[in-house]
Design an enzyme around this catalytic site. Structure first.
Site, PDB file in Angstrom:
ATOM      1  N   SER A  27       0.859  -1.175   0.000  1.00 57.94           N
ATOM      2  CA  SER A  27       0.000   0.000   0.000  1.00 57.94           C
ATOM      3  C   SER A  27       0.896   1.226   0.000  1.00 57.94           C
ATOM      4  CB  SER A  27      -0.897   0.002   1.246  1.00 57.94           C
ATOM      5  OG  SER A  27      -1.733   1.131   1.266  1.00 57.94           O
ATOM      6  N   GLU A  28       0.604   2.197  -0.890  1.00 61.54           N
ATOM      7  CA  GLU A  28       1.565   3.277  -1.115  1.00 61.54           C
ATOM      8  C   GLU A  28       1.744   4.216   0.066  1.00 61.54           C
ATOM      9  OE1 GLU A  28      -2.134   4.965  -3.332  1.00 61.54           O
ATOM     10  OE2 GLU A  28      -1.304   2.992  -2.883  1.00 61.54           O
ATOM     11  N   ASN A  29       0.871   4.113   1.078  1.00 56.98           N
ATOM     12  CA  ASN A  29       1.086   4.928   2.271  1.00 56.98           C
ATOM     13  C   ASN A  29       2.157   4.345   3.175  1.00 56.98           C
ATOM     14  OD1 ASN A  29      -0.718   2.807   2.799  1.00 56.98           O
ATOM     15  ND2 ASN A  29      -1.613   3.860   4.543  1.00 56.98           N
TER      16      ASN A  29
END
Length: 329
Positions: free
Chosen positions: A274-276
């Site tokens: 997940s890019e976070n």
């Protein structure tokens, strides 16, 4: 040891004035400096340029500053879920600069590292590239992007000490560490403030040298974003899942991409990102876009799998940009 503690948010933002540029940490509604935002609303400073991954929602986060017309310009990547932002954008009341999310993170990092520019392939050949210098390296075109120049950076951490050292929890790390490095003056609000020596030096994410003021807040809401369930999108997710191959590292973006996890073919073993700032996430299956929002909001209902790791947004997009991630959805 230098003591950087201030009494509260009001004292921390005391010298922020009209027309300044402010970085605000957070991803979605996770890890946002909500008490400093409330203090800015109360103080009434105007004509602000806000650099943030997102613009909050109508009644929370930066959305509160938009509601009171205190923001002149938003420099952001993800701006969904905010009707007032949309209204001000379409009416011409608000200047908006939309930036690819990885570019946003890396421009923050560049400012913190003392580098005036970066070169990135993101945006080449699109409207993002208009008016910008392009250079070719090894047969590939890159845009030149300037490091941000912010008067203040305001971040939210889980723990900190009075010397300014910060520890972030789970995916609330997101944009907070790179923004903490980048501001001329950095303000940190924390859930727990301790004395120097109480934090393990090996566990500190942001060294105190980057932080100028710190205070302990209370009553943090830790919201998630609005639930949106659209069952007809499952067919799209099912089709995308056919692109997965065994051993892939796969980035899942917000919404439909996260639903792809429901349709991973039998016998295929992949690691999801997940890019976070999370590599290796679970449990599965996800029941809808609500769970996608919860992952990207860093909620504790989503657990990590054995071998998982958590990091900031600059490293996250570095994985993608450098092609360590096999497939980005």
């Amino acid at each position: 040891m230098i003591n950087k503690r201030v009494a509260d948010a009001d004292e921390a933002i005391r010298d922020i004035i009209d027309g300044q540029t402010i970085m605000l940490g957070g991803f979605g509604l996770c890890g946002i400096p909500e008490q400093c935002i409330a203090a800015l609303v109360k103080k009434g400073v105007k004509e602000l340029t806000c650099i943030s991954n997102n613009a909050g929602v109508d009644d929370f986060g930066i959305g509160l500053l938009l509601k009171t017309r205190q923001v002149k310009k938003m420099v952001s990547s993800y701006v969904g879920e905010n009707a007032e932002f949309e209204r001000q954008l379409l009416s011409g009341e608000l200047e908006v600069e939309l930036i690819p999310q990885g570019t946003l993170a890396t421009r923050c990092m560049a400012a913190g590292y003392g580098m005036p520019v970066i070169y990135t392939p993101a945006g080449v050949g699109t409207e993002v590239a208009e008016g910008k210098e392009t250079r070719n390296f090894n047969g590939k075109d890159y845009l030149m992007e300037y490091a941000f120049d912010a008067d203040f950076a305001i971040v939210k951490a889980w723990k900190g000490d009075t010397a300014g050292n910060l520890v972030f929890r789970s995916t609330s790390r997101n944009f907070n560490p790179v923004m903490a490095m980048a501001g001329k003056i950095t303000i940190a609000e924390v859930e727990e403030l301790v004395e120097p020596g109480e934090l393990d030096p090996d566990h500190i994410h942001t060294p105190g040298v980057y932080v100028h003021r710190i205070f302990q807040g209370s009553g943090y809401e830790k919201r998630i974003e609005q639930r949106t369930v659209r069952p007809h999108k499952n067919g799209i997710a099912r089709r995308i899942a056919k692109e997965l191959k065994d051993g892939y590292y796969v980035n899942l973006g917000i919404g439909i991409p996260t639903l792809v996890a429901n349709y991973i073919p039998d016998g295929i073993n992949v690691v999801l990102q997940s890019e976070n700032g999370l590599l290796g996430m679970g449990p599965f299956p996800f029941e809808g876009e609500e769970d996608a929002d919860m992952i990207n909001a860093g909620k504790q209902t989503i657990t990590t799998l054995p071998g998982s790791s958590i990091f900031d947004s600059a490293m996250s997009f570095g994985m993608i940009r450098s092609q360590k991630i096999d497939l980005t959805i």
